[in-house]
Design a protein around this motif. Structure first.
Motif, PDB file in Angstrom:
ATOM      1  N   GLU A 443       0.827  -1.207   0.000  1.00  0.00           N
ATOM      2  CA  GLU A 443       0.000   0.000   0.000  1.00  0.00           C
ATOM      3  C   GLU A 443       0.862   1.258   0.000  1.00  0.00           C
ATOM      4  O   GLU A 443       0.597   2.211  -0.738  1.00  0.00           O
ATOM      5  CB  GLU A 443      -0.918  -0.008   1.221  1.00  0.00           C
ATOM      6  N   ASN A 444       1.937   1.257   0.791  1.00  0.00           N
ATOM      7  CA  ASN A 444       2.811   2.419   0.862  1.00  0.00           C
ATOM      8  C   ASN A 444       3.560   2.625  -0.448  1.00  0.00           C
ATOM      9  O   ASN A 444       3.720   3.754  -0.921  1.00  0.00           O
ATOM     10  CB  ASN A 444       3.796   2.266   2.022  1.00  0.00           C
ATOM     11  N   LEU A 445       4.008   1.531  -1.043  1.00  0.00           N
ATOM     12  CA  LEU A 445       4.697   1.595  -2.331  1.00  0.00           C
ATOM     13  C   LEU A 445       3.762   2.114  -3.412  1.00  0.00           C
ATOM     14  O   LEU A 445       4.148   2.944  -4.252  1.00  0.00           O
ATOM     15  CB  LEU A 445       5.240   0.212  -2.683  1.00  0.00           C
ATOM     16  N   GLN A 446       2.509   1.641  -3.393  1.00  0.00           N
ATOM     17  CA  GLN A 446       1.517   2.110  -4.353  1.00  0.00           C
ATOM     18  C   GLN A 446       1.325   3.621  -4.249  1.00  0.00           C
ATOM     19  O   GLN A 446       1.305   4.343  -5.257  1.00  0.00           O
ATOM     20  CB  GLN A 446       0.178   1.401  -4.110  1.00  0.00           C
ATOM     21  N   GLN A 447       1.184   4.109  -3.024  1.00  0.00           N
ATOM     22  CA  GLN A 447       0.958   5.545  -2.816  1.00  0.00           C
ATOM     23  C   GLN A 447       2.142   6.357  -3.320  1.00  0.00           C
ATOM     24  O   GLN A 447       1.971   7.419  -3.928  1.00  0.00           O
ATOM     25  CB  GLN A 447       0.710   5.807  -1.333  1.00  0.00           C
ATOM     26  N   PHE A 448       3.341   5.865  -3.062  1.00  0.00           N
ATOM     27  CA  PHE A 448       4.543   6.563  -3.514  1.00  0.00           C
ATOM     28  C   PHE A 448       4.590   6.643  -5.035  1.00  0.00           C
ATOM     29  O   PHE A 448       4.805   7.720  -5.615  1.00  0.00           O
ATOM     30  CB  PHE A 448       5.801   5.861  -2.981  1.00  0.00           C
ATOM     31  N   VAL A 449       4.389   5.515  -5.706  1.00  0.00           N
ATOM     32  CA  VAL A 449       4.475   5.484  -7.164  1.00  0.00           C
ATOM     33  C   VAL A 449       3.387   6.349  -7.775  1.00  0.00           C
ATOM     34  O   VAL A 449       3.627   7.075  -8.761  1.00  0.00           O
ATOM     35  CB  VAL A 449       4.415   4.040  -7.675  1.00  0.00           C
TER      36      VAL A 449
END
Length: 456
Positions: A443-449
């Motif tokens: 989820e955190n990686l998704q938000q960053f990208v």
């Protein structure tokens, strides 16, 4: 006159520390790590499918060694404070011998496509997972995820489906095409035959791998050594690395720049840029950070100086190997697990998952070569390495997990990572983020990208 010279000297030092602009990239260079010389053979650049297989003789040998283990009784009440408690180790070995199904785990390992290709004279193994479906009008985002020690590509098996098929996992956002390589000397990647293979060399190899796969622009994610390799990739090829996401980001050149904030932070946090969460995770500094690092860093001294000596023992004893590796999955997941008789190992992982990671080291005989990464990276002070003098100028997303070995505040992280677009205080989890908390990390990686994509 002395006062004038002193003033100029101090002023020059302060200017260098706070305003001196270092180079914005590190040279890619080249290397050759195979047994032969580059001119002796033409490198095969083809990508070959690969299947993990083991012989029955290897498994029979493993069982024989497990059956003849010599255990040392633990001290009364020692729990995991002296290392892996041998009372619980007996239970782990019993499960390994009687209940663990390696053939079933092989099927799990081989459920994703594996490949090998030769780069700089050695065979590089990687998992390459393409999305099973893509929403109309969407293009898969290339992402390379890099493990550390004592991990492996297997750490990402729970997060891969959430990234390559987010809709099936209840996530929204980008759909990723995921590449998970084994660091050379780890798992099914061939070990370098020559001295000097450090994180910068690994970064160059993985940049070449991504180009060979046809990716000119891609994201990088990593923790532990994977975080340093990811950072080096961004420093080496900023034109190719679209963004870097890390769950481990120690700063190598803190020193004079961080001491004032360290001393003042507890009493005047806003003055030095600390948040309340920073205060909670950092202080008391000696008790919570320095003491914990001292307790957990003895292995680093050994592996950073004489890795081949313990490697001889660990490569010969599967139980010794398991104890050495799994102890890290206890205390690096949560330092309080040292107070438990079972090290808290099955609070975040199953024994099948833990033993499968151990088996990757055992069947490949790669524990010694994996530990050499410490020797190669520590042979030169981190302060003097070229990558310590170069900032990271690509977009960065940093996920600070509460049980990480050491907390790094945002104000410190900015000394290295010059374009931080997200800094997240994660609600739970430790050092092995993708293995422990795949949903949170995904989820955190998704938000960053998504943030980077919207701004590009």
């Amino acid at each position: 006159m002395f006062l004038l010279i002193f003033t100029v000297a101090v002023g020059s030092l302060l200017y260098y520390l706070f305003f001196h602009e270092n180079p914005k990239s590190i040279p890619e260079g080249d290397g050759w790590w195979g047994a032969s010389q580059p001119q002796d053979t033409e490198e095969d650049e083809k990508i070959h499918p690969f299947t993990i297989e083991t012989s029955e003789e290897m498994i029979q040998d493993l069982h024989h060694r497990l059956d003849h283990t010599r255990f040392t009784p633990p001290l009364e009440g020692s729990k995991f404070h002296y290392g892996f408690n041998s009372t619980y180790l007996r239970k782990v070995v019993s499960y390994w011998r009687k209940d663990y199904d390696w053939k079933r785990q092989l099927d799990i390992l081989n459920r994703f496509p594996h490949f090998r290709t030769r780069i700089e004279g050695i065979s590089i193994h990687f998992v390459h997972v393409k999305p099973p479906r893509l929403p109309q009008g969407q293009i898969a985002v290339p992402l390379i995820m890099i493990h550390g020690w004592p991990g492996s590509f297997y750490e990402f098996y729970k997060i891969i489906p959430q990234l390559t098929d987010p809709a099936s996992s209840g996530l929204s956002g980008e759909t990723f095409e995921v590449i998970c390589p084994s660091i050379p000397g780890y798992g099914f990647s061939e070990a370098p035959c020559k001295q000097g293979f450090n994180s910068i060399a690994a970064a160059r190899v993985f940049c070449k791998l991504m180009r060979r796969l046809g990716f000119d622009r891609f994201y990088v994610q990593g923790g532990d050594w994977g975080a340093l390799i990811s950072t080096n990739m961004a420093q080496m090829k900023p034109e190719n690395v679209k963004g870097i996401h890390l769950n481990f980001f120690p700063i190598s050149r803190m020193g004079m720049k961080t001491l004032p904030s360290l001393f003042l932070g507890k009493y005047l946090p806003s003055l030095v840029g600390f948040t309340q969460t920073d205060i909670e995770r950092m202080y008391p500094f000696v008790k919570r950070n320095v003491e914990n690092l001292l307790k957990e860093s003895g292995y680093m001294v050994i592996q950073g100086t004489k890795p081949d000596t313990p490697g001889c023992a660990l490569n010969d004893s599967p139980v010794g190997l398991a104890a050495y590796i799994l102890e890290k999955y206890s205390t690096w997941t949560c330092k309080d697990f040292r107070d438990l008789d079972d090290g808290g190992l099955t609070r975040k992982f199953s024994l099948d998952e833990l033993l499968t990671n151990v088996m990757i080291y055992w069947v490949t005989g790669s524990i010694t070569s994996s530990m050499r990464m410490y020797k190669e990276n520590l042979r030169v002070s981190f302060w003097n390495r070229i990558d310590a003098k170069v900032g990271v100028y690509v977009p960065a997303g940093l996920a600070a997990f509460p049980n990480e070995l050491m907390h790094v505040p945002l104000v410190w992280a900015r000394m290295k990572y010059k374009k931080i677009v997200s800094f997240s205080y994660m609600s739970r989890g430790g050092h092995f983020a993708a293995f422990e908390e795949p949903e949170l990390l995904a989820e955190n990686l998704q938000q960053f990208v998504q943030t980077v994509e919207k701004s590009s």
